[in-house]
Every structure is written in C-alpha cells, then in structure tokens.
Motif scaffolding. Structure first.
Motif, PDB file in Angstrom:
ATOM      1  N   LEU B 197      49.159 100.305  46.155  1.00  0.00           N
ATOM      2  CA  LEU B 197      48.032  99.621  45.508  1.00  0.00           C
ATOM      3  C   LEU B 197      48.096  98.116  45.759  1.00  0.00           C
ATOM      4  CD1 LEU B 197      47.985 101.571  42.131  1.00  0.00           C
ATOM      5  CD2 LEU B 197      46.445 101.860  44.067  1.00  0.00           C
ATOM      6  N   ILE B 198      49.273  97.537  45.581  1.00  0.00           N
ATOM      7  CA  ILE B 198      49.373  96.077  45.727  1.00  0.00           C
ATOM      8  C   ILE B 198      49.250  95.705  47.205  1.00  0.00           C
ATOM      9  CG2 ILE B 198      51.881  95.685  46.004  1.00  0.00           C
ATOM     10  CD1 ILE B 198      50.017  93.824  43.368  1.00  0.00           C
ATOM     11  N   ARG B 199      49.807  96.531  48.073  1.00  0.00           N
ATOM     12  CA  ARG B 199      49.712  96.256  49.502  1.00  0.00           C
ATOM     13  C   ARG B 199      48.242  96.304  49.935  1.00  0.00           C
ATOM     14  NH1 ARG B 199      51.868 100.680  51.404  1.00  0.00           N
ATOM     15  NH2 ARG B 199      54.016  99.962  51.352  1.00  0.00           N
ATOM     16  N   GLN B 204      43.282  93.843  51.695  1.00  0.00           N
ATOM     17  CA  GLN B 204      41.827  93.634  51.549  1.00  0.00           C
ATOM     18  C   GLN B 204      41.500  92.146  51.512  1.00  0.00           C
ATOM     19  OE1 GLN B 204      40.101  96.099  51.997  1.00  0.00           O
ATOM     20  NE2 GLN B 204      41.435  97.791  51.449  1.00  0.00           N
ATOM     21  N   ILE B 205      42.299  91.386  50.761  1.00  0.00           N
ATOM     22  CA  ILE B 205      42.021  89.949  50.647  1.00  0.00           C
ATOM     23  C   ILE B 205      42.150  89.286  52.016  1.00  0.00           C
ATOM     24  CG2 ILE B 205      42.817  87.772  49.628  1.00  0.00           C
ATOM     25  CD1 ILE B 205      43.920  89.474  47.274  1.00  0.00           C
ATOM     26  N   THR B 306      46.676  73.695  61.029  1.00  0.00           N
ATOM     27  CA  THR B 306      47.346  72.582  60.368  1.00  0.00           C
ATOM     28  C   THR B 306      47.811  72.979  58.976  1.00  0.00           C
ATOM     29  OG1 THR B 306      45.306  71.813  59.354  1.00  0.00           O
ATOM     30  CG2 THR B 306      45.793  70.992  61.575  1.00  0.00           C
ATOM     31  N   LEU B 307      48.524  72.071  58.336  1.00  0.00           N
ATOM     32  CA  LEU B 307      48.943  72.320  56.955  1.00  0.00           C
ATOM     33  C   LEU B 307      47.759  72.583  56.020  1.00  0.00           C
ATOM     34  CD1 LEU B 307      51.904  69.841  56.427  1.00  0.00           C
ATOM     35  CD2 LEU B 307      51.957  72.308  56.081  1.00  0.00           C
ATOM     36  N   PRO B 308      46.619  71.860  56.174  1.00  0.00           N
ATOM     37  CA  PRO B 308      45.474  72.206  55.321  1.00  0.00           C
ATOM     38  C   PRO B 308      45.035  73.663  55.469  1.00  0.00           C
ATOM     39  CG  PRO B 308      45.150  70.034  56.262  1.00  0.00           C
ATOM     40  CD  PRO B 308      46.386  70.596  56.904  1.00  0.00           C
ATOM     41  N   ASP B 309      45.167  74.248  56.679  1.00  0.00           N
ATOM     42  CA  ASP B 309      44.820  75.666  56.856  1.00  0.00           C
ATOM     43  C   ASP B 309      45.787  76.556  56.091  1.00  0.00           C
ATOM     44  OD1 ASP B 309      42.681  75.222  58.650  1.00  0.00           O
ATOM     45  OD2 ASP B 309      44.146  74.820  60.231  1.00  0.00           O
ATOM     46  N   LEU B 310      47.062  76.242  56.231  1.00  0.00           N
ATOM     47  CA  LEU B 310      48.082  77.016  55.518  1.00  0.00           C
ATOM     48  C   LEU B 310      47.817  76.964  54.017  1.00  0.00           C
ATOM     49  CD1 LEU B 310      51.909  76.967  55.958  1.00  0.00           C
ATOM     50  CD2 LEU B 310      50.966  76.156  53.832  1.00  0.00           C
ATOM     51  N   LYS B 311      47.577  75.746  53.532  1.00  0.00           N
ATOM     52  CA  LYS B 311      47.396  75.572  52.094  1.00  0.00           C
ATOM     53  C   LYS B 311      46.138  76.300  51.614  1.00  0.00           C
ATOM     54  CE  LYS B 311      47.164  71.955  48.604  1.00  0.00           C
ATOM     55  NZ  LYS B 311      46.780  70.562  48.360  1.00  0.00           N
ATOM     56  N   GLY B 312      45.034  76.111  52.347  1.00  0.00           N
ATOM     57  CA  GLY B 312      43.772  76.741  51.945  1.00  0.00           C
ATOM     58  C   GLY B 312      43.882  78.257  51.939  1.00  0.00           C
ATOM     59  N   THR B 313      44.483  78.803  52.990  1.00  0.00           N
ATOM     60  CA  THR B 313      44.585  80.262  53.112  1.00  0.00           C
ATOM     61  C   THR B 313      45.402  80.847  51.965  1.00  0.00           C
ATOM     62  OG1 THR B 313      44.463  80.086  55.510  1.00  0.00           O
ATOM     63  CG2 THR B 313      45.389  82.123  54.615  1.00  0.00           C
ATOM     64  N   LEU B 314      46.552  80.247  51.712  1.00  0.00           N
ATOM     65  CA  LEU B 314      47.438  80.848  50.713  1.00  0.00           C
ATOM     66  C   LEU B 314      46.953  80.572  49.293  1.00  0.00           C
ATOM     67  CD1 LEU B 314      50.630  80.373  52.754  1.00  0.00           C
ATOM     68  CD2 LEU B 314      49.704  82.544  51.981  1.00  0.00           C
ATOM     69  N   GLU B 315      46.311  79.436  49.083  1.00  0.00           N
ATOM     70  CA  GLU B 315      45.696  79.216  47.762  1.00  0.00           C
ATOM     71  C   GLU B 315      44.622  80.271  47.500  1.00  0.00           C
ATOM     72  OE1 GLU B 315      46.006  74.387  46.956  1.00  0.00           O
ATOM     73  OE2 GLU B 315      44.227  75.213  47.918  1.00  0.00           O
ATOM     74  N   TYR B 316      43.793  80.487  48.525  1.00  0.00           N
ATOM     75  CA  TYR B 316      42.741  81.506  48.385  1.00  0.00           C
ATOM     76  C   TYR B 316      43.367  82.866  48.081  1.00  0.00           C
ATOM     77  CZ  TYR B 316      39.083  84.821  49.726  1.00  0.00           C
ATOM     78  OH  TYR B 316      38.183  85.858  49.725  1.00  0.00           O
ATOM     79  N   PHE B 317      44.403  83.196  48.836  1.00  0.00           N
ATOM     80  CA  PHE B 317      45.041  84.500  48.655  1.00  0.00           C
ATOM     81  C   PHE B 317      45.520  84.688  47.212  1.00  0.00           C
ATOM     82  CE2 PHE B 317      48.700  87.273  48.436  1.00  0.00           C
ATOM     83  CZ  PHE B 317      48.219  88.407  49.057  1.00  0.00           C
TER      84      PHE B 317
END
Lengths: 790, 425
Positions: B197-199, B204-205, B306-317
């Motif tokens: 379920l968690i996977r 999905q995200i 870039t770091l902004p991509d990393l940050k944005g992606t993982l914050e969204y996740f």
C-alpha cells in the motif's frame, strides 16, 4: 561521539545559547544529535533563598512556616518540614514552575497555610545526597541566583559525525566548526601548542613510510603514575570515559581535545629503538583487551629491537607494553598513520578504538606535534627542545581546489551571492588564492574538488535558503512499469478473492527446503547460500516463496487462525544447471490455502478448503484462460501438478505431504502453488478484442454417465476434444456422485453428469442438427474406458 | 308422449356437477351432458359439440341439437318433465352472488383463479349465460346484456380487489420474520500488505511527476553496489560483518542505489526513474531492524538539474504523502555517491506525543565521480560531469509504513499475522 558542553565552552563562548539552539546548530552542520544528557541541576527556577523567618505551623507539629528571600523584592512564604536549618541560612528555593525531573513545583496550601514553592534537599534537585534535610548553601551565595551556577552542571551531547568529517571528532574541531557557523571567534588561550622536534634515525626505525608517513616519540622520565587531578577526571567522566591513571588519562584527554590519538609505552618494556614494521604472516599479537590476533603483512606493528610487538599501530596497544603503576619512564607516541591501512587492520581483527576510529577516517597531520606538546605540558615535564623525536615526514598539505562560480550558482538556483559564498569558505579556514583557487587547511583533507567546496557552501547557506522548483517530465512507460501494473492487478484480484498478501524474509533456512515448489527442478549447486549468515534460519536465498508462506501459515495457525488464505509476490533466486548459470533472479507468485473457506457463521457450516477451492482461486486469478492441473511427480509434496493456462505451464501446485502437515500441526489440508509471475504478467497484459455476442439461440443436451472411480475427468475432456464437434461451444460438469456403500452405484464407480451447449454462430440450429452433434459427442464419450451412459 | 320423451338423468331436480348425465330421447342416448365442474345447481348445460341447451325467456326449455348439420327442435311437451329454471335476471343475480361468494372465500391465487374460471372463464357460468343472448328476443337483448355486463363488472372488480388484497397479504408475509439484526453470512476478506500500500502510494505520487519504474538484481556485484557509487574499497559498509557476501564475491545489495548505476549504464539523459526494491544489511532482526528491508530509490539526470529541483520534488512528494501542511526540512549529511547530501525530516505528530522531526529519506546531487565511473564502463561521455547534473533520493518504505500507521515493531511487517494484515483490508 560524545561532546561535553562545558568542555566545548573552553573553545568558544556559548553563553546565552539554549541547548536546543546548540542542538540545531549541530543538526544543520550535518552532525546528527542522537542524544542530550543533562547532568546536575537543570532548572533555572531553583534559586538561592535565604530563610528570614520560621514559625511553627498552626496545625502541624512537624511543619514550619518560613519567609524566604529569593531575591524577588518581597518575601516568599514556604511551608517546610526540615529541621536542619536556622534562620539566616541560605538554601535552594524551588520557585513555582521549577521542574524537578518531571515533578513541577506549584503554589499550594499545606494544612491550610499557603506555600509558594519548596525548599529543597540536595538529592531533590539532582545533586548527590548530602546530610538529612535542606541543602545548606555557602554563606556568601548571592540570593536569587540560580543554584545551578553554584554547582557543576554539564550537558553531554551524543553526536553522529559523518565519515567525511574526521576534523569534527574532537572538542577543538567541533569548537572550530561551531565558531564558523556562529560567526564567533575561537577563544585564543586554547590555540594549539607549538613544539620543536628533531629527526631521529636511531630512536625510531620507520620501515613503512607508506603506512606511516610520520611518526614521533618522546621519552619522558621520572614519571609518577598516579591518580589524575580532579579537573582531568571530570573532563573524562563528562564524556563517559573512566579515569585510569594520569598518563593514560592525559593521552585520552588529548585525543578528545585535539582529535590526535596518542599512545604511551612503558619505556622499560621497549628494548632499543622503536621499530615501525609490517607484521610477518601469521604473527601473533595479544591486545591489551587480552584478545589474540593472527596478523598478516598488511598489518602495521610498533615493535622494538627485540622484535616484540608492542602495539598494533594506531589501533590498540599490546597487553604487556602499557603503562602500569610501576612505570617510571614512558615513550609517548604521536603519529600519522594512513587511513586505509588502519581501516583494513581494524576490520580484519575486529579491533576498534577511539584511536583507530580517528586514524581510519583521517587525522590531521598538522596535529601530530601540537598534540604531543600538549601531552608533555600536561605531564608537567620540562623537556629540552627537540626531545620529540621524529621519523618520516608530514604529508604534503592538501592541493588547492578551484571553485567554479558558474556551477555553484547554477547548483544553488542563484540563491547566494559570490561574496557570501566566499565568506563561508573563508570562515571555514580556506584561503582564497588566485584564479578561483582556494588553499585547504590540513584538517580538511576531504575537500579536493569543486563539488566539495560547493557542498560546504550549500551546507552553511542552508537548503532553507534555496528556492524550490517543480518540474514534471513526460516519460514513456518502461517494461518495469508494465510489470508493476500487472502485479498490482493480480494482487488486487487475490485480495478480492479473500487472500491476504504476505511479505516474508527472502533468506530462509536449510530445513525449509522441504517446502519449496520450484518451477524447474533444482540440482545440487543450484541453491545460493550466503557466506556468513546471521543464523541458520536465514542462510540461503529462497528458490521458492512457498516456504515463507508455510511458515507464516504455521504461525497464524498457532494463533488459532481458522482460515489461511495467503499469497506473496517477489524475487526468487537460484543457480541453474547445477550451479553453471549463476544467480538467476525471477519474480514469482505463491499462494497458500488451508482451513475454512469462509469465516464461521450461523448461515453455513464451516468447510475447510479442498483441492477444488484452491483450483478455483487459480481459475479466478486468470479469467478467460483455461486453467488446469496436470499431475506431475514432485519430491516432498503430495498431489503435485503443473498449473497450465491453456497449453502453457505457468506454475506448480501441490498439497503439502500429509506427514509434513502433521509435523507442522496443520489440521486441514494445505494447498500451495508457486507461479511464474513473468508468464502471468504476459497473460494479464495481453491485448485482446471482444467476441461478438451470439446472434442465434443454442441448445443444450445433458448426458449422465457412469465410469470407474479412478478414471480421471481429464479422460472425458480428452474424449470431448477428440470429438471435434464444431457445434459444441461449451460444456460443464454439473453433477458428481459416488457411493462408498455401494448401494446406489457400485463403490468403485462414479456417476457424472455433463451439460453440452450447442450453437451455430450463423443460424438457429434445427433439432436434428443438435441431435446429430450430440450423438457424435456421446459416441466419443463412449470410447472412454469403462464409461457407460445412465 | 312416452315415445318421444327427452330424459335427463337424473330426471328430477337440478343437475349437479360431477354427476354424469345422459340425455335420452325415446329411450336411446343421443347426447351427453358435459359434466359440470362445480358444485352448484345446473342452470345451463351445454351438450358437447353438436348440441346446445336453450332456455327461453318464459322458462320453457328446448333442446336443440345438431346432427350431421341438421337442427332439430324437440317438441315442447316432451320437455315438460324437466324442471324449468328461474327467470334470466334471477339466474344472473344468482350467478353473480355465487361468484362473489367464491371470490370472497378464496384464500390464495389459485382458488381465486378457480373462481374466475368458474364465473367469467370461457366456460364459466356467466359466460355460458352470455352465450344465450342470441336466443333471446331482440327487445330483451339490451336489458339482458346490461345485466350481464353489470354482473361481469362486479365480478371482475371483486377479483381485482381480492387479488390486490391477497398480494398485499403475500407481500407482507414475504417480508415478515426477517431479522435485520442477525449477522451477515460470511465471505472471506483479503487485503494487500501495508508495504504494498505504501509503495503504491509513493509510486503514484512519483508517477504524477513523470518518473518511470526501473529495477535491478538483488544479488549484486561490488562494482554496482559500491565502486560505481564512489564508495571506497575499505568503506565501513563493505565488510562481511555488515553486508551479506557470497562465495562468488557477489553480495546482496545494501541499497537500491545500485539500480541508479544499472540504469545509467544503458540509458541516456534525461533519465527520470524510481526503483522500489529490497535491500539487505547484516542486522539482527529486532523491533527496529530487519536484515531484508524495502527501499525506494529515485534518480533524475539531465543537463539542468539543480538543488531547487531536488528540493521541489521531495517537498512535493512528502506533502502528498503526509499532507500539504507538513513541514519538511533538509539536514546536511554525507553519502559517498551524492554531494551535497541531505537527510530529510518531516515534522509529524504521532498520537499522544508532541510533534517532532522524523527522518524519512536521504538525498543529494549525484557526485560527479559516479558519472565518471559510469562513463568509464560505457566507454563514452554520455554523462559528461561538466554538463550533466542529477539528483538522487532513497527512502525506507518499511519506515514510511511504520510512521503512517503507527507500527511500533518492524517485525509485524514480516510476520504476516492475519490479525495485523486484516487491519489493512
């Protein structure tokens, strides 16, 4: 690593910083704070109070009502039961809100008299137990100040330093880092000792400049080995070390102060010179923890002229060469050992120490001499200049590193100015050279590339100050995506069929091999064993998922579960061809069914699953595919069969052997299946077009037959296949009857009834067409051995 | 007279159903009266096929029969022996009242239908009476017809009412005695494992953000697990105390990061993948450790990552995973294969505790050394570290499951106790 806040405060001014602020500082320096232990009085609300008056409580013989001056401008009334004080004494006064280890002081009434706080005994505020009654403070204690300022208190920080930052493995190093982050200066009185040294060829014989680039030893005579002074003992105990004697304690202190490990030999146990050499193959070494080790030429030893191994270099001293109470002269070692050698020896011998921990991560070569000088100073030895004997030479300082500003700004999303970035590097001890190059301090051997500098800037700048960017990209579906989707379809189908998905450990025990159901036979050499399993329970890579499910079923059965319907999907591992083709991984689905088909209810009698229930799950898993079981002998199990979808073999089916079921205390048959997930995915994902609905009505005919009880149903199906009647579109078995008593039909016979559905897709069948087709079908059935029509 | 006597047997009194009656003329049988079905006085009788019994309005009875297409009327005097039925209107009234009585006493569909057949069925009493209309003088036909219709209407509506009443009773009976409070019949329940379920939620995200799935072997070589990931040969993780090795020199991958390498060896940027899978560490199994655990790896490699991509992606996740108001922080950390590296904490409130930071993932910018070693394997410069950048992340799915559902003991995830699993059904 443990850091004492008091000790750390000798390097920089931390006053006014709360422990939470300091903890956050570490966190954002990349040092994880794993624990905070406060020693002594913690609460600020325990202050010095002077008892100005004490009168008998009107309603309690043993209580007095005191008026206390806690420096608040007015007296505070506190009811107290102690007897050991006199008016005018100064005692700890806990103000409302003071937290005594979870018990918070409040204002209350005691026997009707108001009491606004508490006067405390030593043990009540976290100090060692003193005399009975209140803790009487010195007369000169200033009224109103927190009592904690009168007593030693400290905070121990348990820190996790990442392996790239050996420079933080000391109080001096940690102080340097915090001073950078806080932009505060280091306290100058703690700057490193300076020392003069002289090269010695006689005193130190350095045989491996590669493993030990630089070695120093200092002979200190007239040493009295005794208990350490209080301040030293306190330092060591504050970080959880046990004081031993002044010599050992000083070496430990210097290590935790500067990060440079030292070692002291009893000079009387060293014959001739110190020889730094590789061990001979098979050489024995007994460490001071009395463990015995067999060495290899990779290991570096500190030895002497006699050849005796005095210490495993940089890792641990030998049992016999250390300082004892009778020691009068010592040889103090301070050296730089190459990290990889120490790492190898430590791993192989399973010996590790505070010393090896630092050497294997990389000590600061520039700390070797100052650390020796500090130890000598602490031993209060006045030695002539040049007493520190050296061999080898210090490694070259780190090469300058270029910071690529374009790449830096790109990385950080233009969130920092060049000036700010450069300021960070400067604060970290780097020096700006020409052409974007930066000189690296010797304690930061980890900084070798642009990206290392960029990391430092990012770390200090903080990701909080970097903007977020959201991007999505269109990507085509991968094969793994498709497989995942198929797996989820199958999982949801099985769950809807009333099965629970399991997850078992992929390392199984040898004795679980009796339950395996491999899709292809296993030969010797096909099982993959791990070299050093944690236990025999997890020694081999599962070649089949079923054993895990059997173990799960057994565990559930022990918990009185009446219905066991389990499945698991995942990797299985094997070699093939008797070990010729190595490490083959594939994905399987395993199913286990045993016990009640449904939960117990008033509406139906409990019924344990039989073979046909298990088969029903397989059929429902792949609707639209003709699922059949084709008997096939297998070891260790009963009723073994291949699972077929149409003509394709997709898995293996069996019931556990009846003996195995008894051994595992299963009270109902246990049916198991292992399926090739790769094949199932293809069946699930196969594209198809719909069949048009029939336009013309069909007809049915029934046939009741009797045949030998052991004649498999497959014979009937085979005969129907041979009949090859185009009008026969489907058939179903709708009745089966046997009578063990032999009354209704002979006990060795079974009665079976089929319904046959005839249809032509292009016309309505006439009765004579159906009759003719049915006749052909019956004739074909008549050829089944022993079959008669009823 | 005797010579021409028409006789109905029994001769005196009304005829009753069920009693076969033979009509004789001059002593010889010439017709059978159809035995009537019902137990009430015979008012009319039909003679099978060839004959009809006719009653005239004055009450005289004629018997007319057809024989070989001839119609003969019996002489009136011959019939005098037969008792005359009552007048027509009385007969209809009698038919109606008997029919209504039968209807009233009907107890079920079947007896009601019998009553209908007996009265207004094809051969019912009222239908037979109606058939006489053609023998009735014209001037009386209207009145006769009206009384017939009135009777038929009364009977029909009585039947309809009775039918509705009977249906109502039947419907009520059909629903009575049903106990809504009895427990359900049993169906087996099943469910997916919490890790699935968690996977799936994580996948999905990430799929919404355009990550495709990738995979790699779990029995890995040191190159893909360590060397290519910039992990030095004497790194602490690379020993038999912490990692499961095989005699072949291979090992059980200690992280799913090896899939990064496997993917980059064959694909070219842009690479945007996630790889859920098992990883292994030589940890004794206890409440917080498993020797086999589950990770999810992510990698994005392109020319402008870039770091902004990393940050944005993982914050969204993590906002999707734990709620958009969840605080996410990035702590500097160290991994050999990323630089800079971070650990990610989310601030979560676990029941009965104050909110606290909980570590959920590791991430960082792909270390250029990783690109270099892959280029060396590929024998090209597809991942030119001066042009290509990327970020990678990894998270423990077991840990996410434990956080999500408040699972205190990680062993619950591998013990498969159905009392645990059924909570996720």
């Amino acid at each position: 690593m443990n850091i004492s806040l008091n000790w750390l405060s000798t390097h920089l001014d931390l006053s006014g910083k709360s422990i939470d602020e300091i903890s956050d500082l570490f966190t954002f320096a990349g040092v994880e704070v794993e624990g905070i232990v406060t020693k002594g009085i913690a609460s600020e609300k325990i202050v010095v109070g002077q008892i100005m008056e004490a009168v008998q409580h009107p309603d309690a013989d043993k209580l007095k009502v005191t008026q206390v001056d806690a420096g608040e401008g007015q007296l505070r009334q506190i009811v107290c039961g102690a007897k050991n004080y006199k008016v005018g004494d100064k005692v700890p006064c806990c103000l409302p809100g003071a937290d005594l280890g979870g018990f918070v002081i409040g204002e209350t009434k005691m026997r009707g008299v108001e009491s606004k706080g508490m006067l405390a005994a030593a043990e009540e505020i976290g100090l060692p137990k003193g005399e009975d009654g209140l803790l009487i403070l010195p007369e000169d204690s200033p009224v109103g100040v927190p009592v904690k300022t009168l007593f030693d208190s400290d905070t121990l920080l348990e820190l996790e330093v990442t392996p790239n930052r050996p420079d933080l493995l000391s109080h001096a190093g940690m102080g340097r880092e915090l001073a950078t982050l806080l932009k505060t200066p280091l306290l100058t009185e703690k700057s490193p000792e300076t020392a003069t040294a002289a090269a010695s060829a006689d005193f130190i014989k350095l045989e491996s400049a590669e493993a030990c680039p630089f070695y120093t030893a200092t002979r200190i005579d007239n040493v009295t080995v005794t208990e350490s002074p209080d301040w030293l003992k306190e330092r060591l105990t504050s970080i959880g070390l046990r004081p031993i004697n002044n010599v050992v304690d000083i070496t430990n202190y210097v290590l935790h102060e500067t990060g440079q490990p030292l070692h002291a030999f009893d000079a009387s146990k060293v014959s001739g010179a110190l020889v730094i050499r590789h061990a001979t193959d098979g050489e024995k070494f007994i460490a001071l923890d009395e463990s015995e080790h067999t060495l290899t030429p990779e290991d570096l030893l500190i030895s002497d002229k006699s050849g005796a191994a005095l210490a495993l270099a940089g890792v641990m001293g030998g049992l016999d060469s250390g300082v004892t109470e009778s020691t009068t002269s010592i040889l103090l070692e301070s050296a730089y050992f190459s990290p990889s050698g120490i790492r190898r020896t430590s791993r192989r011998t399973f010996l590790s120490s505070d010393s090896s921990y630092r050497f294997e991560r990389g000590a600061d070569p520039q700390a070797v001499l100052p650390a020796a000088a500090l130890a000598i100073k602490l031993m209060e030895s006045r030695l002539p200049d040049g007493s520190i004997q050296t061999a080898g030479k210090l490694p070259e300082p780190p090469s300058p590193v270029t910071l690529d500003l374009d790449r830096l700004h790109h990385l950080l999303g233009d969130s920092i100015s060049t000036e700010a970035a450069e300021e960070i590097l400067t604060r970290l001890g780097l020096n700006k050279l020409a052409e974007g190059k930066w000189a690296i301090p010797s304690f930061r051997q980890d900084l070798t590339r642009h990206i290392d500098l960029a990391e430092e800037i990012t770390r200090v700048h903080g990701l909080d100050n970097v903007p977020s960017r959201l991007r999505a990209t269109l990507v085509p579906t991968s094969d793994t995506d498709a497989a995942y989707d198929a797996d989820m379809i199958l999982r949801r189908r099985l769950a809807a069929l009333g099965l629970y998905e399991c997850q078992t450990i992929k390392l199984i025990a040898e004795n679980q091999m009796t339950d395996i159901l491999p899709l292809r036979p296993l030969q010797d050499g096909d099982i993959i064993r791990v070299k050093s399993p944690l236990s025999e329970d997890h020694a081999i890579m599962r070649p089949s998922i079923v054993p895990g499910l059997v173990a799960s079923a057994e565990r559930n059965a022990r918990q009185q579960a009446k219905s066991l319907r389990l499945f698991e999907m995942g990797r299985v591992f094997r070699n093939a061809g008797g070990g010729k083709a190595k490490d083959q991984e594939s994905d399987n689905l395993a199913i286990l069914v045993s016990g009640n088909v449904t939960p117990s209810s008033w509406a139906a009698k409990d019924r344990p699953a039989d073979l046909y229930d298990a088969k029903a799950i397989l059929s429902a898993l792949l609707p639209g595919h003709a699922i059949s079981l084709k008997p096939k002998d297998r070891e260790n199990v009963s009723l073994a069969a291949d699972i077929k979808a149409g003509d394709q073999t997709i898995g293996a089916f069996a019931r556990l052997s009846l003996k195995r079921e008894r051994d595992l205390d299963f009270t109902h048959p246990v049916f198991i299946a292992e399926l090739d997930l790769g094949k199932l995915r293809k069946l699930i994902l196969g594209k198809f077009q719909v069949e048009p609905l029939p336009q013309f009505p069909g007809s049915t005919r029934d046939a009741a037959m009797e045949l030998g009880i052991d004649t498999p149903n497959a014979d009937i199906e085979a005969a129907l296949g041979k009949a090859n009647e185009a009008l026969l579109v489907s058939y179903e078995c709708f009745d089966l009857f046997t009578d063990p008593s032999g009354e209704k039909i002979p006990a060795d016979r079974k009665s079976i009834a089929y319904r046959f559905n005839y249809r032509d897709s292009s016309r309505t069948l006439k009765q004579q067409d159906v009759d003719a087709a049915h006749k052909k079908v019956l004739e074909a059935l008549g050829k089944v051995s022993g079959l008669t029509f009823r | 007279m005797d010579a021409n006597r028409l006789q109905l047997n029994p001769s005196n009194g009304p005829l009753y159903a069920g009693i076969p009656t033979i009509v004789t003329y001059n002593g010889s049988n010439f017709a059978n009266l159809v035995p009537l079905k019902y137990k009430y006085p015979l008012l009319f009788a039909s003679i099978r096929v060839h004959s009809r019994l006719i009653i005239q309005n004055e009450g005289a009875l004629f018997l007319e029969w057809q024989n070989r297409h001839q119609t003969k009327l019996l002489p009136r005097p011959l019939l005098s022996a037969i008792p005359l039925p009552p007048p027509m209107n009385e007969q209809i009234a009698s038919i109606q009242s008997q029919a209504l009585e039968l209807i009233a006493t009907a107890t079920d569909e079947r007896s009601l239908d019998d009553a209908r057949v007996a009265s207004i069925g094809k051969k019912g009493t009222l239908s037979l009476a109606g058939a006489l209309i053609k023998d009735i003088p014209n001037e009386e036909k209207a009145a006769f017809g009206q009384s017939l219709n009135a009777a038929r209407t009364a009977i029909t509506s009585a039947i309809d009412e009775k039918q509705a009443a009977l249906q109502e009773v039947a419907d009520k009976a059909a629903l009575s005695g049903i106990d809504l409070t009895l427990p359900a019949r049993a169906l087996p329940t099943g469910g997916l494992h919490p890790l699935t379920l968690i996977r799936d939620e994580a996948i999905q995200i990430l799929r919404r953000m355009g990550f495709a799935l990738a995979e790699g072997p779990e029995i890995e070589d040191e190159y893909h697990c360590f060397d290519a990931l910039n992990t030095p040969a004497d790194h602490p993780a690379r020993n038999e105390k912490d990692t499961f090795y095989f005699n072949s020199g291979k090992l059980l991958r200690t992280h799913t990061s090896s899939v990064q390498i496997r993917t980059m060896e064959t694909a070219a940027p842009p690479i945007r993948i996630i790889a859920p899978g098992s990883a292994y560490r030589r940890d004794e199994i206890d409440a917080t450790h498993l020797s086999v655990f589950n990770q999810l790896e992510g990698l994005f490699v392109d020319t402008d990552v870039t770091l902004p991509d990393l940050k944005g992606t993982l914050e969204y996740f993590f906002h999707e995973m734990f709620g958009t108001s969840t605080e996410v922080r990035f702590r500097p950390h160290f991994f050999p294969f990323t630089e800079p590296s971070f650990e990610i904490d989310v601030k979560l409130q676990i029941k009965g505790q104050p909110p606290r930071w909980i570590e959920v993932a590791g991430c960082g910018m792909v270390d250029p050394a990783v690109f270099e070693s892959i280029n060396a394997t590929r024998k090209d410069n597809a991942l030119d570290p001066t042009k290509i950048t990327g970020f990678a992340f990894g998270m423990g799915l077991d840990r996410l499951a434990m956080i999500r559902w408040g699972i205190r003991d990680i062993r619950l995830l591998i013990e498969n106790d159905t009392r645990f699993l059924s909570q996720f059904a």
